[in-house]
Design a protein around this motif. Structure first.
Motif, PDB file in Angstrom:
ATOM      1  N   GLU A  47      91.027 -39.246 -41.277  1.00  0.00           N
ATOM      2  CA  GLU A  47      91.310 -38.105 -42.146  1.00  0.00           C
ATOM      3  C   GLU A  47      90.660 -38.283 -43.521  1.00  0.00           C
ATOM      4  O   GLU A  47      90.155 -37.317 -44.104  1.00  0.00           O
ATOM      5  CB  GLU A  47      92.820 -37.921 -42.295  1.00  0.00           C
ATOM      6  CG  GLU A  47      93.205 -36.747 -43.181  1.00  0.00           C
ATOM      7  CD  GLU A  47      94.697 -36.651 -43.399  1.00  0.00           C
ATOM      8  OE1 GLU A  47      95.121 -35.705 -44.087  1.00  0.00           O
ATOM      9  OE2 GLU A  47      95.437 -37.534 -42.900  1.00  0.00           O
ATOM     10  N   MET A  48      90.683 -39.515 -44.048  1.00  0.00           N
ATOM     11  CA  MET A  48      90.062 -39.758 -45.347  1.00  0.00           C
ATOM     12  C   MET A  48      88.561 -39.517 -45.306  1.00  0.00           C
ATOM     13  O   MET A  48      87.966 -39.048 -46.279  1.00  0.00           O
ATOM     14  CB  MET A  48      90.342 -41.197 -45.805  1.00  0.00           C
ATOM     15  CG  MET A  48      91.782 -41.514 -46.076  1.00  0.00           C
ATOM     16  SD  MET A  48      91.990 -43.243 -46.583  1.00  0.00           S
ATOM     17  CE  MET A  48      93.770 -43.410 -46.435  1.00  0.00           C
ATOM     18  N   ILE A  49      87.945 -39.829 -44.179  1.00  0.00           N
ATOM     19  CA  ILE A  49      86.501 -39.658 -44.039  1.00  0.00           C
ATOM     20  C   ILE A  49      86.132 -38.179 -43.918  1.00  0.00           C
ATOM     21  O   ILE A  49      85.136 -37.714 -44.490  1.00  0.00           O
ATOM     22  CB  ILE A  49      85.977 -40.434 -42.814  1.00  0.00           C
ATOM     23  CG1 ILE A  49      86.196 -41.951 -43.005  1.00  0.00           C
ATOM     24  CG2 ILE A  49      84.502 -40.135 -42.575  1.00  0.00           C
ATOM     25  CD1 ILE A  49      85.412 -42.563 -44.136  1.00  0.00           C
ATOM     26  N   THR A  50      86.919 -37.407 -43.186  1.00  0.00           N
ATOM     27  CA  THR A  50      86.562 -36.025 -42.881  1.00  0.00           C
ATOM     28  C   THR A  50      87.167 -35.000 -43.842  1.00  0.00           C
ATOM     29  O   THR A  50      86.767 -33.835 -43.815  1.00  0.00           O
ATOM     30  CB  THR A  50      87.009 -35.676 -41.450  1.00  0.00           C
ATOM     31  OG1 THR A  50      88.442 -35.838 -41.343  1.00  0.00           O
ATOM     32  CG2 THR A  50      86.339 -36.583 -40.437  1.00  0.00           C
ATOM     33  N   MET A  51      88.114 -35.393 -44.675  1.00  0.00           N
ATOM     34  CA  MET A  51      88.817 -34.437 -45.526  1.00  0.00           C
ATOM     35  C   MET A  51      87.876 -33.739 -46.500  1.00  0.00           C
ATOM     36  O   MET A  51      86.859 -34.288 -46.916  1.00  0.00           O
ATOM     37  CB  MET A  51      89.951 -35.137 -46.288  1.00  0.00           C
ATOM     38  CG  MET A  51      89.487 -36.147 -47.327  1.00  0.00           C
ATOM     39  SD  MET A  51      90.875 -37.008 -48.117  1.00  0.00           S
ATOM     40  CE  MET A  51      91.724 -35.639 -48.905  1.00  0.00           C
ATOM     41  N   GLN A  52      88.240 -32.496 -46.840  1.00  0.00           N
ATOM     42  CA  GLN A  52      87.488 -31.699 -47.789  1.00  0.00           C
ATOM     43  C   GLN A  52      88.323 -31.491 -49.055  1.00  0.00           C
ATOM     44  O   GLN A  52      89.551 -31.561 -49.019  1.00  0.00           O
ATOM     45  CB  GLN A  52      87.115 -30.345 -47.180  1.00  0.00           C
ATOM     46  CG  GLN A  52      86.262 -30.450 -45.929  1.00  0.00           C
ATOM     47  CD  GLN A  52      84.919 -31.105 -46.191  1.00  0.00           C
ATOM     48  OE1 GLN A  52      84.251 -30.770 -47.174  1.00  0.00           O
ATOM     49  NE2 GLN A  52      84.521 -32.033 -45.331  1.00  0.00           N
ATOM     50  N   ALA A  53      87.654 -31.222 -50.149  1.00  0.00           N
ATOM     51  CA  ALA A  53      88.345 -31.069 -51.429  1.00  0.00           C
ATOM     52  C   ALA A  53      89.138 -29.769 -51.475  1.00  0.00           C
ATOM     53  O   ALA A  53      88.708 -28.753 -50.915  1.00  0.00           O
ATOM     54  CB  ALA A  53      87.336 -31.104 -52.569  1.00  0.00           C
ATOM     55  N   ILE A  92      88.528 -43.848 -53.745  1.00  0.00           N
ATOM     56  CA  ILE A  92      87.936 -42.659 -54.342  1.00  0.00           C
ATOM     57  C   ILE A  92      87.124 -41.928 -53.278  1.00  0.00           C
ATOM     58  O   ILE A  92      86.329 -42.544 -52.561  1.00  0.00           O
ATOM     59  CB  ILE A  92      87.033 -43.027 -55.532  1.00  0.00           C
ATOM     60  CG1 ILE A  92      87.861 -43.708 -56.632  1.00  0.00           C
ATOM     61  CG2 ILE A  92      86.308 -41.802 -56.086  1.00  0.00           C
ATOM     62  CD1 ILE A  92      87.026 -44.308 -57.744  1.00  0.00           C
ATOM     63  N   LYS A  93      87.315 -40.633 -53.178  1.00  0.00           N
ATOM     64  CA  LYS A  93      86.559 -39.812 -52.235  1.00  0.00           C
ATOM     65  C   LYS A  93      85.497 -39.029 -52.996  1.00  0.00           C
ATOM     66  O   LYS A  93      85.786 -38.347 -53.978  1.00  0.00           O
ATOM     67  CB  LYS A  93      87.507 -38.841 -51.513  1.00  0.00           C
ATOM     68  CG  LYS A  93      86.820 -37.826 -50.618  1.00  0.00           C
ATOM     69  CD  LYS A  93      86.298 -38.442 -49.335  1.00  0.00           C
ATOM     70  CE  LYS A  93      85.735 -37.365 -48.420  1.00  0.00           C
ATOM     71  NZ  LYS A  93      85.385 -37.869 -47.091  1.00  0.00           N
ATOM     72  N   VAL A  94      84.252 -39.128 -52.515  1.00  0.00           N
ATOM     73  CA  VAL A  94      83.134 -38.423 -53.135  1.00  0.00           C
ATOM     74  C   VAL A  94      82.841 -37.147 -52.351  1.00  0.00           C
ATOM     75  O   VAL A  94      82.710 -37.184 -51.122  1.00  0.00           O
ATOM     76  CB  VAL A  94      81.866 -39.312 -53.173  1.00  0.00           C
ATOM     77  CG1 VAL A  94      80.728 -38.572 -53.859  1.00  0.00           C
ATOM     78  CG2 VAL A  94      82.157 -40.621 -53.902  1.00  0.00           C
ATOM     79  N   HIS A 135      82.832 -46.861 -47.621  1.00  0.00           N
ATOM     80  CA  HIS A 135      83.014 -46.392 -46.242  1.00  0.00           C
ATOM     81  C   HIS A 135      82.148 -45.152 -46.044  1.00  0.00           C
ATOM     82  O   HIS A 135      82.373 -44.114 -46.668  1.00  0.00           O
ATOM     83  CB  HIS A 135      84.482 -46.056 -45.979  1.00  0.00           C
ATOM     84  CG  HIS A 135      85.413 -47.222 -46.176  1.00  0.00           C
ATOM     85  ND1 HIS A 135      85.784 -48.048 -45.137  1.00  0.00           N
ATOM     86  CD2 HIS A 135      86.037 -47.685 -47.281  1.00  0.00           C
ATOM     87  CE1 HIS A 135      86.615 -48.982 -45.599  1.00  0.00           C
ATOM     88  NE2 HIS A 135      86.780 -48.779 -46.894  1.00  0.00           N
ATOM     89  N   GLN A 136      81.149 -45.258 -45.169  1.00  0.00           N
ATOM     90  CA  GLN A 136      80.234 -44.156 -44.911  1.00  0.00           C
ATOM     91  C   GLN A 136      80.840 -43.164 -43.920  1.00  0.00           C
ATOM     92  O   GLN A 136      81.750 -43.491 -43.153  1.00  0.00           O
ATOM     93  CB  GLN A 136      78.905 -44.698 -44.374  1.00  0.00           C
ATOM     94  CG  GLN A 136      78.232 -45.714 -45.276  1.00  0.00           C
ATOM     95  CD  GLN A 136      77.653 -45.075 -46.538  1.00  0.00           C
ATOM     96  OE1 GLN A 136      77.614 -43.852 -46.664  1.00  0.00           O
ATOM     97  NE2 GLN A 136      77.196 -45.899 -47.461  1.00  0.00           N
ATOM     98  N   THR A 165      81.504 -40.162 -48.780  1.00  0.00           N
ATOM     99  CA  THR A 165      81.900 -41.567 -48.710  1.00  0.00           C
ATOM    100  C   THR A 165      83.258 -41.785 -49.381  1.00  0.00           C
ATOM    101  O   THR A 165      83.670 -41.038 -50.271  1.00  0.00           O
ATOM    102  CB  THR A 165      80.855 -42.476 -49.376  1.00  0.00           C
ATOM    103  OG1 THR A 165      80.645 -42.053 -50.742  1.00  0.00           O
ATOM    104  CG2 THR A 165      79.544 -42.435 -48.643  1.00  0.00           C
ATOM    105  N   VAL A 166      83.938 -42.826 -48.925  1.00  0.00           N
ATOM    106  CA  VAL A 166      85.180 -43.278 -49.559  1.00  0.00           C
ATOM    107  C   VAL A 166      84.898 -44.634 -50.204  1.00  0.00           C
ATOM    108  O   VAL A 166      84.481 -45.575 -49.517  1.00  0.00           O
ATOM    109  CB  VAL A 166      86.330 -43.394 -48.534  1.00  0.00           C
ATOM    110  CG1 VAL A 166      87.578 -43.976 -49.205  1.00  0.00           C
ATOM    111  CG2 VAL A 166      86.649 -42.034 -47.930  1.00  0.00           C
ATOM    112  N   LEU A 167      85.100 -44.710 -51.498  1.00  0.00           N
ATOM    113  CA  LEU A 167      84.871 -45.932 -52.256  1.00  0.00           C
ATOM    114  C   LEU A 167      86.200 -46.642 -52.434  1.00  0.00           C
ATOM    115  O   LEU A 167      87.161 -46.057 -52.941  1.00  0.00           O
ATOM    116  CB  LEU A 167      84.258 -45.611 -53.618  1.00  0.00           C
ATOM    117  CG  LEU A 167      83.084 -44.619 -53.615  1.00  0.00           C
ATOM    118  CD1 LEU A 167      82.613 -44.359 -55.035  1.00  0.00           C
ATOM    119  CD2 LEU A 167      81.950 -45.114 -52.737  1.00  0.00           C
TER     120      LEU A 167
END
Length: 236
Positions: A45-51, A85-87, A122-123, A159-161
């Motif tokens: 979910e963290m990888i695919t989530m949208q703002a 952190i989510k970019v 995390h890519q 990416t998730v930092l």
């Protein structure tokens, strides 16, 4: 001008003790205090989530755990920190802003020392790029403070930092403030304070215009974790 919401931790020495709660609550409190065990555990979910906002990145998680131990120079506070952190942006300047990290610490008389610095980018394809701590720099802010600075590797859209570090602090009469909010949107923030039988910290909140969940658990009548959490409500 809106000031950041924070918790101030002030020490009170005491010999108070409490009742023992259920073993399950004890185990959960200990797990909450061991935040480094979560490092690297990123959900799909963290990888695919949208703002749900228009900011180029956000803090998914900011978590701090505080405990105490006897060191060579007396009682020390061990403060573990975990940040994710989510970019969202593909703009190079905004990505750089998200990936640059600065950690100030009180260096005079070795009051604070930073250890156990690690980081992972995390890519979106599930791969990982690890931070080389040797690439971090330390410089003076003033006569008392230094700052550790580094850039998370290969940050980009989606990416998730994630990074963690430990601060060992000798001065425990007052601990650094914990900030729930920042200029960057913050989805979840939490602090776990594990009191000892010979001391208790009282908390003072400032500029809190939202609800903070609070839980206190007594473990074997010796240590008393205080857990403060904030989760940003989902938009209606």
């Amino acid at each position: 001008m809106r000031f950041p919401s924070r918790i101030i931790l002030l020490v009170i020495f005491t010999l108070s003790a409490g009742e023992v709660l259920l073993a399950q609550q004890e185990r959960e409190a200990v797990e909450d205090a061991n935040i480094f065990s979560k490092f690297g555990d990123i959900s799909e979910e963290m990888i695919t989530m949208q703002a749900d906002h228009d900011y180029p990145f956000e803090i998914l998680l900011k978590e701090t755990s505080v405990r105490f131990q006897e060191g060579a120079r007396g009682l020390q506070a061990i403060m573990d920190h975990l940040v994710r952190i989510k970019v969202y942006s593909d703009d190079p300047l905004e990505i750089s802003d998200a990936s640059l990290v600065g950690i100030p610490f009180y260096s005079a008389d070795d009051v604070e020392v930073i250890t156990r610095l690690e980081g992972i980018t995390h890519q979106s394809d599930g791969s990982r790029v690890y931070l080389d701590p040797a690439q971090s720099t330390r410089s003076d802010l003033n006569s008392r403070y230094k700052i550790v600075e580094f850039e998370m590797p290969e940050a980009g859209p989606g990416t998730v930092l994630e990074y963690k570090y430990r601060v060992v602090r000798r001065y425990i009469e007052e601990l650094p403030d914990f900030y729930f909010t920042h200029r960057v949107p913050t989805k979840e923030a939490a602090i776990v304070l594990q009191n000892e039988p010979f001391l208790r910290y009282e908390t003072v909140s400032q500029n809190l215009d939202f609800d903070v969940n609070y839980n206190e658990v007594r473990i074997d009548t010796s240590s008393v974790p205080r857990i403060f959490t904030f989760t940003r409500p989902e938009p209606i």
